[in-house]
Every structure is written in C-alpha cells, then in structure tokens.
Design an enzyme around this catalytic site. Structure first.
Site, PDB file in Angstrom:
ATOM      1  N   ARG A 136      28.380   2.978 -45.979  1.00 34.54           N
ATOM      2  CA  ARG A 136      29.429   2.975 -47.434  1.00 34.54           C
ATOM      3  C   ARG A 136      29.365   3.636 -48.575  1.00 34.54           C
ATOM      4  NH1 ARG A 136      33.804   0.246 -50.609  1.00 34.54           N
ATOM      5  NH2 ARG A 136      33.029   0.031 -52.506  1.00 34.54           N
ATOM      6  N   HIS A 157      24.790  -1.427 -45.447  1.00 30.08           N
ATOM      7  CA  HIS A 157      25.543  -0.846 -47.246  1.00 30.08           C
ATOM      8  C   HIS A 157      25.308   0.612 -46.639  1.00 30.08           C
ATOM      9  CE1 HIS A 157      27.618  -2.156 -50.499  1.00 30.08           C
ATOM     10  NE2 HIS A 157      26.844  -0.438 -51.638  1.00 30.08           N
ATOM     11  N   TYR A 188      27.753   5.934 -55.836  1.00 30.74           N
ATOM     12  CA  TYR A 188      28.019   5.699 -54.660  1.00 30.74           C
ATOM     13  C   TYR A 188      28.335   7.001 -53.820  1.00 30.74           C
ATOM     14  CZ  TYR A 188      28.569   0.871 -53.479  1.00 30.74           C
ATOM     15  OH  TYR A 188      28.129  -0.533 -54.024  1.00 30.74           O
ATOM     16  N   HIS A 234      36.569   0.032 -55.785  1.00 27.80           N
ATOM     17  CA  HIS A 234      35.572   0.667 -57.497  1.00 27.80           C
ATOM     18  C   HIS A 234      36.873   0.535 -58.085  1.00 27.80           C
ATOM     19  CE1 HIS A 234      32.581   2.028 -54.477  1.00 27.80           C
ATOM     20  NE2 HIS A 234      31.981   1.010 -55.507  1.00 27.80           N
ATOM     21  N   ARG A 263      33.417  -2.456 -47.514  1.00 20.94           N
ATOM     22  CA  ARG A 263      31.949  -3.002 -47.434  1.00 20.94           C
ATOM     23  C   ARG A 263      32.024  -4.342 -45.982  1.00 20.94           C
ATOM     24  NH1 ARG A 263      34.866  -3.811 -52.299  1.00 20.94           N
ATOM     25  NH2 ARG A 263      33.161  -3.086 -53.628  1.00 20.94           N
ATOM     26  N   LYS A 275      34.875  -6.930 -53.582  1.00 18.43           N
ATOM     27  CA  LYS A 275      35.029  -7.367 -54.188  1.00 18.43           C
ATOM     28  C   LYS A 275      35.386  -8.087 -55.574  1.00 18.43           C
ATOM     29  CE  LYS A 275      29.756  -6.466 -55.487  1.00 18.43           C
ATOM     30  NZ  LYS A 275      28.451  -5.953 -55.354  1.00 18.43           N
TER      31      LYS A 275
END
Length: 224
Positions: free
Chosen positions: A178, A175, A210, A201, A95, A120
């Site tokens: 990614r 983004h 994604y 994730h 990120r 995150k």
C-alpha cells in the site's frame, strides 16, 4: 503495579505494538463504561502506565524487479490467486482487509472501477481501475464465491510469509504494498486530493506517512 507487571510479562512474548492494541481495547471499554454507563473503571490507572515506543519499521521502495520477484513467488503458492491479490494491492492501494472484503458485485469492469464498501475510516469510496488492475480482475474466475478473494486474513498472512522467505525480502510487509502503491500514484503526477480519493485517507498528514519519494529519481532531477 499489577498493570505494570502485566505489561512487563506481556512484552516478553509480544511486540510493543501488539500490547498497545490490546490495552487500547481495555481503555476503550473503560472509557465507554465511565462515559455512557456511569461506572467506575481503572481508566486513569491504565493511562498512567508507561508503554514502550513501537519499533520503527523503515519502509523502502519496492522496485519493479522486487515486485516481479514477489509476484513470481506468489504464483508458486498453494494459496489460490495470491499473485493477483498482490498485484491488486500495488495497483489499487487498497488495504488487505478491503481486498479480502471485495465482492464481485463491487466490480464494474465495463466502467473500469470498483467500490470499497467500507474502509478503515468507515466510509465507502470508488477506485478507478488501472489497465493492469482491470486485466487482472478480468482474467480471474469467480469460483462460485461472492468474494473475489475467499481467503482469511490469517491465510494471507501465512502465505505472504512463505513468499517473503522464497524471495529473501524479510523486511517487506504486505502493508508495504500500500505504501508503494501510494508512492507510485504521486510519481505519476496525481495531486494530493486525487491520491487521497484513491487511498481513502482523511487528512494530508495521514496520507504523507505513506508517500515515499524515489531517492534515485530525486537525485536525477537535481542533477539536471
């Protein structure tokens, strides 16, 4: 009624996603006040106010040619090492915040890996470096800073906006790099657990948001 009035006025100047993020901060504060401090709060009122759906952003695959155009435009930027930042974003699936928080002490060029100290989800993870990512980091100078990219998030946002204007890619967000990175990992044949290990994730459902298949490649496979 007051909250609904604020919603309508705010939506005249910001996107629905921005309003939701702002109200979520207020909701979290109210929930904490009720749960931990036994305060009365307007949480139930906030939850009753209807919010508009976010405008859907259609993510398209970034071709090698598109990527090179972005990199070339970034090289002309006055923002130092912007092209290297874009390269690492698409090579590591990190990120923007993770890249900007990356320190030189987090990188082991000999072992060809780097450490994301905090992602995150609040956990750290180790990312093996591709040959291109390793070459990019090895060619960079420390510039007497502990950070690999001593830039603010806003500086990167503005610089990337200029890159988009130069290339004409108005619908590409930072983004999206990614998204493309994760999609390429699947294209290379990595398993779902392996890709999740790199991307950070926690759930498969989050990861698959994604992953975007290369329609051209699928068509060729079906035609064989």
């Amino acid at each position: 009624a007051a909250i609904a009035e604020y919603r309508d006025k705010r939506l005249a100047s910001v996107k629905p996603a921005t309003l939701k993020r702002q109200l979520n901060i207020v909701k979290h504060a109210c929930a904490t006040a009720e749960r931990e401090w036994d305060w009365l709060s307007p949480l139930s009122l906030l939850q009753r106010v209807k919010l508009p759906k976010n405008a859907e952003h259609i993510v398209k695959r970034i071709t090698v040619a598109d990527e090179q155009a972005l990199i070339n435009a970034a090289k002309k930027s006055r923002t130092k090492n912007l092209s290297q930042l874009l390269t690492l974003a698409i090579e590591t699936a990190m990120r923007r915040g993770e890249l900007l928080a990356l320190e030189w002490d987090d990188i082991d060029l000999e072992q060809r890996e780097l450490l994301v100290r905090r992602s995150k989800n609040g956990k750290s993870r180790t990312i093996p470096l591709s040959a291109r990512a390793h070459k990019t980091l090895a060619s960079m100078e420390s510039d007497y800073s502990e950070f690999v990219f001593p830039l603010s998030a806003n500086a990167v946002r503005l610089a990337f906006e200029r890159v988009r204007r130069r290339t004409g890619f108005k619908d590409v967000r930072f983004h999206d790099l990614r998204h493309e990175a994760i999609s390429r990992l699947f294209d290379r044949g990595l398993t779902t657990p392996e890709v999740a290990l790199l991307s950070g994730h926690k759930t498969v459902s989050q990861l698959f948001r994604y992953a975007h298949a290369d329609i051209g490649r699928v068509s060729r496979l079906l035609g064989e």
